[in-house]
Design a protein around this motif. Structure first.
Motif, mmCIF file in Angstrom:
data_model
loop_
_atom_site.group_PDB
_atom_site.id
_atom_site.type_symbol
_atom_site.label_atom_id
_atom_site.label_comp_id
_atom_site.label_asym_id
_atom_site.label_seq_id
_atom_site.Cartn_x
_atom_site.Cartn_y
_atom_site.Cartn_z
ATOM 1 N N SER A 1 47.943 39.348 47.022
ATOM 2 C CA SER A 1 48.178 37.908 47.092
ATOM 3 C C SER A 1 46.889 37.185 47.440
ATOM 4 C CB SER A 1 49.223 37.604 48.167
ATOM 5 O OG SER A 1 48.697 37.924 49.449
ATOM 6 N N GLU B 1 46.456 35.132 49.820
ATOM 7 C CA GLU B 1 46.284 35.150 51.270
ATOM 8 C C GLU B 1 45.625 36.456 51.725
ATOM 9 O OE1 GLU B 1 49.149 32.235 50.067
ATOM 10 O OE2 GLU B 1 49.100 34.403 49.692
ATOM 11 N N ARG B 2 46.064 37.554 51.154
ATOM 12 C CA ARG B 2 45.492 38.852 51.529
ATOM 13 C C ARG B 2 44.040 38.961 51.063
ATOM 14 N NH1 ARG B 2 47.458 44.755 49.490
ATOM 15 N NH2 ARG B 2 46.344 46.026 51.024
ATOM 16 N N SER C 1 42.639 32.464 45.086
ATOM 17 C CA SER C 1 43.797 32.130 44.241
ATOM 18 C C SER C 1 43.572 32.586 42.806
ATOM 19 C CB SER C 1 44.065 30.623 44.282
ATOM 20 O OG SER C 1 44.437 30.220 45.586
ATOM 21 N N ALA D 1 43.845 36.450 42.591
ATOM 22 C CA ALA D 1 45.206 36.958 42.724
ATOM 23 C C ALA D 1 45.881 37.169 41.362
ATOM 24 C CB ALA D 1 46.034 36.006 43.576
#
Length: 252
Positions: free
Chosen positions: A230, A232-233, A206, A209
């Protein structure tokens, strides 16, 4: 031209120890980072992240290779000149806030100026404290502030000399999620509105990002990167990287 780059590492290696027991923390890092960019560095435990930051920031000397900051080669620089460069042209933000409890917020912010033998610029201190939302806390002591506010002071201290590069080592590691986002927003703003260059080591997808670019280290080498990804990626890429055996990463 070298002057176009904020950070340059060419063939940087770092070895601890000798012979068969030697530990190769960095295995030939080649990297150029442009000015006014935000770069996050991630990797498994023991991948060389902290060694990378220490060598890039002149806090440790590489065993081989060269490091340039703002176009200035620091690899063979004498320690007194290197110390002066760190105080005037680099900023540092760590997980531990490293504020002096006996000094006021303002005094902590102007400390790099004092250490560099310069007269403290109170107007500049007020300016950076306003930028981090602490204009009314200049006379407070660190112990009177929350953890997030103390990290804001650390960011103001890092920015006060208008450094070529701000190096951040897990700057949100000791903060809750909301406060961490506020600190990362300040680092992002420093790049976008104050022409700063930020290099941040983090374990948190996080946090990464927020960066323009994420570099992945494994076994002392840069093995992958993502642009404007992101959380998540980034997390998926870290999971895949951590799951691969060392010999597979070396062959990739």
């Amino acid at each position: 031209m070298s002057g176009d780059w904020a950070v340059e590492l060419h063939g940087v290696r770092k070895r601890y120890g000798r012979g068969g027991s030697a530990v190769h923390a960095l295995r030939g890092i080649d990297l150029t980072l442009p000015r006014r960019s935000f770069t996050a560095v991630m990797g498994p435990s023991g991948s060389g992240k902290s060694t990378f930051l220490q060598c890039a920031a002149g806090l440790d000397r590489p065993s081989a290779g060269t490091v340039r900051l703002g176009g200035t080669e620091i690899t063979g620089m004498k320690e007194n000149k290197l110390t002066a460069l760190r105080r005037t042209r680099l900023g540092f933000v760590f997980q531990a806030f490293n504020l002096l409890p006996s000094l006021t917020v303002e005094q902590n912010v102007v400390l790099p100026m004092r250490l560099a033998g310069r007269r403290p610029d109170r107007r500049r201190a007020a300016e950076v404290l306003a930028q981090v939302g602490l204009a009314d806390k200049a006379r407070r002591r660190p112990g009177q502030l929350s953890g997030g506010q103390q990290q804001r002071v650390a960011i103001a201290r890092a920015l006060v000399t208008r450094p070529d590069v701000v190096f951040a080592d897990e700057p949100t590691g000791a903060l809750d999620t909301t406060t961490a986002a506020e600190i990362l927003s300040l680092l992002r703003q420093a790049v976008d509105t104050q022409d700063a260059t930020v290099v941040m080591v983090t374990h948190d997808p996080s946090a990464a990002a927020w960066a323009d670019r994420v570099l992945f280290l494994a076994d002392g080498e840069i093995v992958d990167h993502l642009e404007r990804a992101s959380a998540e990626r980034i997390a998926a890429r870290m999971t895949a990287l951590t799951a691969r055996p060392a010999f597979e990463r070396a062959a990739a």
